[in-house]
Enzyme design. Sequence first.
Site, short mmCIF file in Angstrom:
data_model
loop_
_atom_site.label_atom_id
_atom_site.label_comp_id
_atom_site.label_asym_id
_atom_site.label_seq_id
_atom_site.Cartn_x
_atom_site.Cartn_y
_atom_site.Cartn_z
N LYS A 52 41.58 35.26 -37.13
CA LYS A 52 42.11 33.97 -36.77
C LYS A 52 41.00 32.98 -36.48
O LYS A 52 41.24 31.79 -36.40
CB LYS A 52 42.99 34.10 -35.51
CG LYS A 52 44.00 35.23 -35.57
CD LYS A 52 44.84 35.25 -34.26
CE LYS A 52 45.87 36.35 -34.33
NZ LYS A 52 45.41 37.61 -33.71
N GLY A 53 39.80 33.48 -36.26
CA GLY A 53 38.71 32.64 -35.77
C GLY A 53 38.38 31.41 -36.59
O GLY A 53 37.96 30.39 -36.07
N GLU A 108 34.43 31.62 -42.57
CA GLU A 108 34.41 32.43 -41.35
C GLU A 108 33.92 31.59 -40.18
O GLU A 108 33.20 30.60 -40.37
CB GLU A 108 33.51 33.66 -41.62
CG GLU A 108 33.25 34.60 -40.48
CD GLU A 108 34.47 35.28 -39.87
OE1 GLU A 108 35.45 34.57 -39.56
OE2 GLU A 108 34.43 36.49 -39.67
N ASP A 109 34.31 31.99 -38.99
CA ASP A 109 33.89 31.23 -37.81
C ASP A 109 32.41 31.40 -37.49
O ASP A 109 31.68 30.45 -37.31
CB ASP A 109 34.77 31.57 -36.59
CG ASP A 109 34.86 33.07 -36.29
OD1 ASP A 109 34.27 33.88 -37.04
OD2 ASP A 109 35.51 33.43 -35.30
N ASP A 112 27.46 36.98 -36.77
CA ASP A 112 26.76 37.49 -35.60
C ASP A 112 25.88 38.65 -36.06
O ASP A 112 24.81 38.42 -36.61
CB ASP A 112 27.84 37.90 -34.59
CG ASP A 112 27.33 38.26 -33.22
OD1 ASP A 112 26.37 37.62 -32.78
OD2 ASP A 112 27.89 39.16 -32.58
N LYS A 140 24.38 33.13 -35.75
CA LYS A 140 23.52 33.63 -34.66
C LYS A 140 22.53 34.62 -35.27
O LYS A 140 22.69 35.83 -35.15
CB LYS A 140 24.38 34.41 -33.66
CG LYS A 140 24.93 33.66 -32.49
CD LYS A 140 25.53 34.69 -31.52
CE LYS A 140 26.70 34.13 -30.77
NZ LYS A 140 27.42 35.17 -30.00
N PHE A 161 27.46 33.63 -25.87
CA PHE A 161 28.85 33.83 -26.28
C PHE A 161 29.58 32.49 -26.23
O PHE A 161 29.68 31.86 -25.19
CB PHE A 161 29.55 34.86 -25.38
CG PHE A 161 30.85 35.30 -25.97
CD1 PHE A 161 30.87 36.23 -27.01
CD2 PHE A 161 32.04 34.78 -25.52
CE1 PHE A 161 32.08 36.63 -27.58
CE2 PHE A 161 33.26 35.18 -26.08
CZ PHE A 161 33.27 36.10 -27.11
N VAL A 162 30.07 32.06 -27.38
CA VAL A 162 30.70 30.75 -27.47
C VAL A 162 32.21 30.86 -27.73
O VAL A 162 32.68 31.84 -28.30
CB VAL A 162 30.04 29.89 -28.57
CG1 VAL A 162 28.62 29.53 -28.18
CG2 VAL A 162 30.05 30.59 -29.93
N ARG A 174 40.97 29.46 -28.22
CA ARG A 174 40.75 29.01 -29.59
C ARG A 174 41.09 27.52 -29.76
O ARG A 174 40.60 26.86 -30.66
CB ARG A 174 41.64 29.81 -30.57
CG ARG A 174 41.32 31.28 -30.63
CD ARG A 174 42.09 31.91 -31.79
NE ARG A 174 42.16 33.36 -31.72
CZ ARG A 174 41.22 34.19 -32.17
NH1 ARG A 174 40.12 33.72 -32.72
NH2 ARG A 174 41.38 35.50 -32.08
P1 IMP Z 1 29.75 40.28 -36.79
O1 IMP Z 1 30.30 41.40 -37.64
O2 IMP Z 1 28.95 40.86 -35.64
O3 IMP Z 1 28.99 39.26 -37.57
O4 IMP Z 1 31.01 39.69 -36.07
C1 IMP Z 1 31.55 38.48 -36.33
C2 IMP Z 1 32.79 38.33 -35.48
O5 IMP Z 1 32.52 38.59 -34.09
C3 IMP Z 1 33.27 36.90 -35.54
O6 IMP Z 1 34.18 36.73 -36.58
C4 IMP Z 1 33.88 36.71 -34.17
O7 IMP Z 1 35.23 37.12 -34.20
C5 IMP Z 1 33.13 37.62 -33.26
N1 IMP Z 1 32.09 36.89 -32.49
C6 IMP Z 1 30.76 37.02 -32.60
N2 IMP Z 1 30.12 36.21 -31.74
C7 IMP Z 1 31.08 35.53 -31.09
C8 IMP Z 1 31.04 34.51 -30.06
O8 IMP Z 1 29.98 34.05 -29.57
N3 IMP Z 1 32.24 34.06 -29.64
C9 IMP Z 1 33.43 34.50 -30.14
N4 IMP Z 1 33.50 35.45 -31.08
C10 IMP Z 1 32.34 35.96 -31.56
MG MG Z 2 36.52 36.47 -36.00
#
Ligand code: IMP
Ligand code: MG
Length: 189
Positions: A52-53, A108-109, A112, A140, A161-162, A174
């Site tokens: 949903k992000g 994608e939002d 990370d 990030k 963390f945002v 959200r």
């Molecule tokens: P990744 O697989 O670690 O790149 O995870 C990405 C997912 O982690 C994103 O789609 C978010 O849902 C969540 N996420 C990572 N960092 C944050 C943050 O700072 N705030 C909120 N959700 C985050």
């Molecule tokens: Mg997400």
Amino acid sequence: MTLREKYKDMHYMVDHVLIDEETLKKRVKELGEELSRDYADKDDVIMVCILKGAVVFYADLCRATNIFMKMDFMAISSYGDAQKTSGIVRIAKDMDSSITGKHVIIVEDIMDSGLTLSHLIRLLWERQPASIKTCCLLDKPSRRECEITPDYCGFTIPNEFVVGYGLDYNQEMRNLPYIGVLKPEVYAE
Ligand code: IMP
Ligand code: MG
């Protein structure tokens, strides 16, 4: 005690605003222009919103483009807790359209660790699309655990963390209209 009972107002859970509404709007417009240029001569473009992000970013980004495209939606859940991804991705809701021979833009939002998107991209290539590009509102890079960078990126942010503009804390916040850094005391509980 719910978050509402404890903080009364969502904005009180925010330590500081990282990206305000005006800055978001301006950057989304630029990304839309970039996509419009790059996909101007393409047919069969599908912009896929990762639920949903990405939903808030997606709605704004689509309207900032001037391309012939179709919308589709996917929900993926990666095992792990609220702030850490495992990288093992499960498709909770697949898109409706076939992407074979099509140009896919994954919206994608945030990137990370990068594990979620790199796994998803591997899965989607099996469907033999013409191309796959990623467009992330936030990046990030300091947290990356695999070799991947977004093809289109709104903002590079520090390791904090945002929340807001689609990004959640325990599925809430959200609907905050800006990107804010959560007060550490909120998730320390
Ligand atoms: P990744 O697989 O670690 O790149 O995870 C990405 C997912 O982690 C994103 O789609 C978010 O849902 C969540 N996420 C990572 N960092 C944050 C943050 O700072 N705030 C909120 N959700 C985050
Ligand atoms: Mg997400």
